[in-house]
Design an enzyme around this catalytic site. Structure first.
Site, PDB file in Angstrom:
ATOM      1  N   HIS A 282       6.090  -3.921   9.454  1.00 28.12           N
ATOM      2  CA  HIS A 282       5.016  -4.067   8.471  1.00 28.12           C
ATOM      3  C   HIS A 282       4.593  -2.685   7.936  1.00 28.12           C
ATOM      4  O   HIS A 282       4.448  -2.491   6.732  1.00 28.12           O
ATOM      5  CB  HIS A 282       3.836  -4.797   9.138  1.00 28.12           C
ATOM      6  CG  HIS A 282       2.639  -5.010   8.269  1.00 28.12           C
ATOM      7  ND1 HIS A 282       2.230  -6.253   7.851  1.00 28.12           N
ATOM      8  CD2 HIS A 282       1.752  -4.125   7.733  1.00 28.12           C
ATOM      9  CE1 HIS A 282       1.146  -6.124   7.090  1.00 28.12           C
ATOM     10  NE2 HIS A 282       0.834  -4.841   7.005  1.00 28.12           N
ATOM     11  N   GLU A 283       4.443  -1.734   8.847  1.00 30.73           N
ATOM     12  CA  GLU A 283       4.003  -0.391   8.430  1.00 30.73           C
ATOM     13  C   GLU A 283       5.115   0.347   7.682  1.00 30.73           C
ATOM     14  O   GLU A 283       4.844   1.092   6.740  1.00 30.73           O
ATOM     15  CB  GLU A 283       3.529   0.418   9.647  1.00 30.73           C
ATOM     16  CG  GLU A 283       2.376  -0.196  10.434  1.00 30.73           C
ATOM     17  CD  GLU A 283       1.186  -0.593   9.582  1.00 30.73           C
ATOM     18  OE1 GLU A 283       0.910   0.087   8.575  1.00 30.73           O
ATOM     19  OE2 GLU A 283       0.533  -1.600   9.905  1.00 30.73           O
TER      20      GLU A 283
ATOM     21  N   CYS B 144      -3.166  -8.073   6.662  1.00 33.10           N
ATOM     22  CA  CYS B 144      -3.051  -6.674   6.268  1.00 33.10           C
ATOM     23  C   CYS B 144      -4.429  -6.163   5.862  1.00 33.10           C
ATOM     24  O   CYS B 144      -5.154  -6.855   5.141  1.00 33.10           O
ATOM     25  CB  CYS B 144      -2.082  -6.564   5.093  1.00 33.10           C
ATOM     26  SG  CYS B 144      -1.864  -4.877   4.513  1.00 33.10           S
ATOM     27  N   LEU B 145      -4.775  -4.968   6.318  1.00 37.96           N
ATOM     28  CA  LEU B 145      -6.075  -4.393   5.966  1.00 37.96           C
ATOM     29  C   LEU B 145      -6.191  -4.150   4.463  1.00 37.96           C
ATOM     30  O   LEU B 145      -7.292  -4.029   3.941  1.00 37.96           O
ATOM     31  CB  LEU B 145      -6.296  -3.068   6.716  1.00 37.96           C
ATOM     32  CG  LEU B 145      -6.401  -3.162   8.236  1.00 37.96           C
ATOM     33  CD1 LEU B 145      -6.520  -1.772   8.848  1.00 37.96           C
ATOM     34  CD2 LEU B 145      -7.574  -4.020   8.651  1.00 37.96           C
TER      35      LEU B 145
ATOM     36  N   GLN C  81      -2.411   3.242   2.659  1.00 37.66           N
ATOM     37  CA  GLN C  81      -3.552   2.326   2.748  1.00 37.66           C
ATOM     38  C   GLN C  81      -4.884   3.067   2.716  1.00 37.66           C
ATOM     39  O   GLN C  81      -5.938   2.458   2.542  1.00 37.66           O
ATOM     40  CB  GLN C  81      -3.478   1.511   4.045  1.00 37.66           C
ATOM     41  CG  GLN C  81      -2.303   0.564   4.083  1.00 37.66           C
ATOM     42  CD  GLN C  81      -2.342  -0.273   5.338  1.00 37.66           C
ATOM     43  OE1 GLN C  81      -1.860   0.144   6.382  1.00 37.66           O
ATOM     44  NE2 GLN C  81      -2.948  -1.447   5.262  1.00 37.66           N
TER      45      GLN C  81
ATOM     46  N   GLY D 214      -2.285  -1.440  13.090  1.00 37.00           N
ATOM     47  CA  GLY D 214      -1.443  -0.422  12.480  1.00 37.00           C
ATOM     48  C   GLY D 214      -2.068   0.007  11.181  1.00 37.00           C
ATOM     49  O   GLY D 214      -2.853  -0.731  10.581  1.00 37.00           O
TER      50      GLY D 214
ATOM     51  N   HIS E 189       5.031  -0.586   4.213  1.00 35.64           N
ATOM     52  CA  HIS E 189       3.994   0.136   3.458  1.00 35.64           C
ATOM     53  C   HIS E 189       4.518   1.482   2.939  1.00 35.64           C
ATOM     54  O   HIS E 189       4.326   1.823   1.775  1.00 35.64           O
ATOM     55  CB  HIS E 189       2.760   0.399   4.328  1.00 35.64           C
ATOM     56  CG  HIS E 189       1.784  -0.729   4.354  1.00 35.64           C
ATOM     57  ND1 HIS E 189       1.237  -1.275   3.213  1.00 35.64           N
ATOM     58  CD2 HIS E 189       1.246  -1.423   5.392  1.00 35.64           C
ATOM     59  CE1 HIS E 189       0.410  -2.248   3.551  1.00 35.64           C
ATOM     60  NE2 HIS E 189       0.402  -2.372   4.866  1.00 35.64           N
TER      61      HIS E 189
HETATM   62 ZN    ZN Z   1      -0.572  -3.752   5.975  1.00 38.43          ZN
END
Ligand code: ZN
Length: 174
Positions: free
Chosen positions: A133-134, A91-92, A52, A47, A137
């Site tokens: 999670h997204e 997480c990226l 991000q 995702g 963000h």
């Molecule tokens: Zn993340």
């Protein structure tokens, strides 16, 4: 697209500010989403949310097991189950560290598709987790916000140490 990772003031501000609603799904938004599709594959993510990659907009995309699930514009979670589960999240934007996070097992999310249609999706398991999670963000949160204060500190310290040793390695290579 360059990934925004926590650790610098500018990046932290981007990741910790609630994103703006998308009022018109124009060519700029479509281009952003197209670029995000490339980025999520480059970074091997499941995702990716717009903040991000440097855009404070309520946009994210989801892939599950390499399969495209959807583009979510202006997503909002409208229902969560009382039943929760724990899962090791990464997480990226906080690369290299993982931690167990407790979240509701099932959700309902309301959103718009890229062609502007309003939809509601019910999700459970890993899909529900990625969507939560997204959605965090675009609401200005990262998963470590959901840990206990102590666990949050441990995780971010571990991340900072990893970043430091990575920088050292890079310097040695030169
Ligand atoms: Zn993340």
């Amino acid at each position: 697209m360059k990934m925004v990772t926590i650790g610098t003031k500018e990046n932290d501000a981007m990741l910790r500010t609630p994103c703006k609603e998308v009022t018109e799904i124009n060519d700029d938004i479509k281009q952003l989403v197209a670029d995000m599709h490339v980025a999520v594959k480059d970074y091997d993510g499941i995702g990716l949310a717009a903040p991000q990659v440097g855009y404070s907009l309520r946009v994210f995309i989801v892939y599950l097991k390499g399969e495209f699930v959807g583009e979510f514009i202006n997503a909002e979670i409208i229902e969560t189950s009382e039943e929760t589960n724990s899962f090791r999240e990464g997480c990226l934007s906080i690369p290299g560290v993982f931690e167990d996070v407790i979240r509701p097992e099932r959700i309902r999310v309301q959103y718009q598709t890229l062609d502007g249609k309003r939809k509601v999706m019910s999700a459970s398991g890993l899909l529900a987790r990625v969507i939560q999670h997204e959605t965090d963000h675009i609401n200005g949160h990262v998963y470590t916000d959901r840990l206990s204060k102590e666990k949050e500190k441990q995780t971010l310290d571990r991340y900072a140490r990893k970043q430091k040793s990575k920088r050292k390695l890079l310097r040695k290579k030169r």
